[in-house]
Design a protein around this motif. Sequence first.
Motif, short mmCIF file in Angstrom:
data_model
loop_
_atom_site.label_atom_id
_atom_site.label_comp_id
_atom_site.label_asym_id
_atom_site.label_seq_id
_atom_site.Cartn_x
_atom_site.Cartn_y
_atom_site.Cartn_z
N ILE A 198 1.07 -1.21 -0.10
CA ILE A 198 0.28 0.03 0.14
C ILE A 198 1.07 1.21 -0.46
O ILE A 198 1.16 1.90 -0.55
N LEU A 199 1.44 1.42 1.17
CA LEU A 199 3.19 2.08 0.79
C LEU A 199 3.49 2.62 -0.36
O LEU A 199 3.56 3.70 -0.29
N GLU A 200 4.22 1.38 -0.98
CA GLU A 200 4.89 1.32 -2.17
C GLU A 200 3.60 2.60 -2.98
O GLU A 200 5.03 3.11 -4.23
N HIS A 201 2.60 2.03 -2.66
CA HIS A 201 1.66 3.05 -4.25
C HIS A 201 0.31 3.85 -4.16
O HIS A 201 -0.43 3.51 -3.74
N GLU A 202 1.25 4.58 -2.58
CA GLU A 202 0.37 5.46 -1.92
C GLU A 202 -0.42 6.28 -2.68
O GLU A 202 -1.37 7.14 -3.25
N ALA A 203 0.60 7.07 -4.19
CA ALA A 203 0.36 7.63 -4.93
C ALA A 203 -1.17 6.93 -5.88
O ALA A 203 -1.50 7.66 -6.10
N ILE A 205 -3.21 5.16 -4.81
CA ILE A 205 -3.63 5.17 -4.40
C ILE A 205 -4.55 6.21 -4.15
O ILE A 205 -6.37 6.40 -3.93
N CYS A 206 -3.90 7.00 -3.67
CA CYS A 206 -4.14 8.43 -2.76
C CYS A 206 -4.66 9.82 -4.33
O CYS A 206 -5.22 10.87 -4.12
N GLY A 207 -4.39 8.90 -5.56
CA GLY A 207 -4.79 9.97 -6.73
C GLY A 207 -5.26 9.56 -7.12
O GLY A 207 -6.75 8.71 -7.02
N ALA A 208 -5.57 9.92 -9.19
CA ALA A 208 -7.09 9.17 -9.11
C ALA A 208 -6.34 8.54 -11.09
O ALA A 208 -7.19 8.22 -12.13
N ALA A 216 -0.67 -1.87 -10.35
CA ALA A 216 -0.33 -2.05 -8.60
C ALA A 216 -0.86 -3.33 -8.24
O ALA A 216 -0.13 -4.18 -6.63
N VAL A 217 -1.75 -3.79 -8.17
CA VAL A 217 -2.52 -4.96 -8.04
C VAL A 217 -1.22 -5.97 -7.55
O VAL A 217 -0.10 -6.78 -8.09
#
Length: 218
Positions: A198-203, A205-208, A216-217
Amino acid sequence: MTHPFPDPDTRNPLILPDGSAHAGTVFLKAVIDHPRFIVGDYSYASATHPPEDWATHLAPYLFPVSDEKLALGKFCQIADGVVFITASANHRRDGFSTYPFAVFDHATAAGRPSLPEWSGPDTVLGHDVWLGKDARVLPGARLGNGVIVSAGAVVRGAVPDYAVVAGNPARVVKMRFDAKTIARLNALAWWDWPIEHILEHEAAICGADMEALERAVP
């Protein structure tokens, strides 16, 4: 100094610039010990004046002997002043009086005619739900994934995934995303990924950027 992401069982996960832990922010999984209160990993609550008993602070009418449960998913965010008004404090509304005589009588309350026979359905929040300051969640409310509840809203009934609700009674004021995007987000269920991923793909998850998120799955 970089701090590692806290374990979901950490009581005070928010570290201030001076290195101290913020007493008014807690991961609920670490502070809730209640048989009818279920909390997912990383869901947190904040309070200007942190209570000793967070379960009672958030859900004052949820008792160990209650019929119903209060269930929160993962990564929920609960602002100061939020209260879950669960059904165990309900009064009868079908007779001439709503007064709960049995509560103030030393005799056994079970089966007394002044108490309702059943307290009501469970109150359930999905994952990644944000409750704004002083929101109220009424008995049996079911909030979907990604719901945003505006400050001061009074929420009842079912709220669809990724809706924004406001008012008293709270009404859907808009949907955060279109139906296709919501379906894709629910299918991805990023909240079930390992926290490191999750942290590795924070951008994403929190982006669009849906395509980036789907790539990223794990």
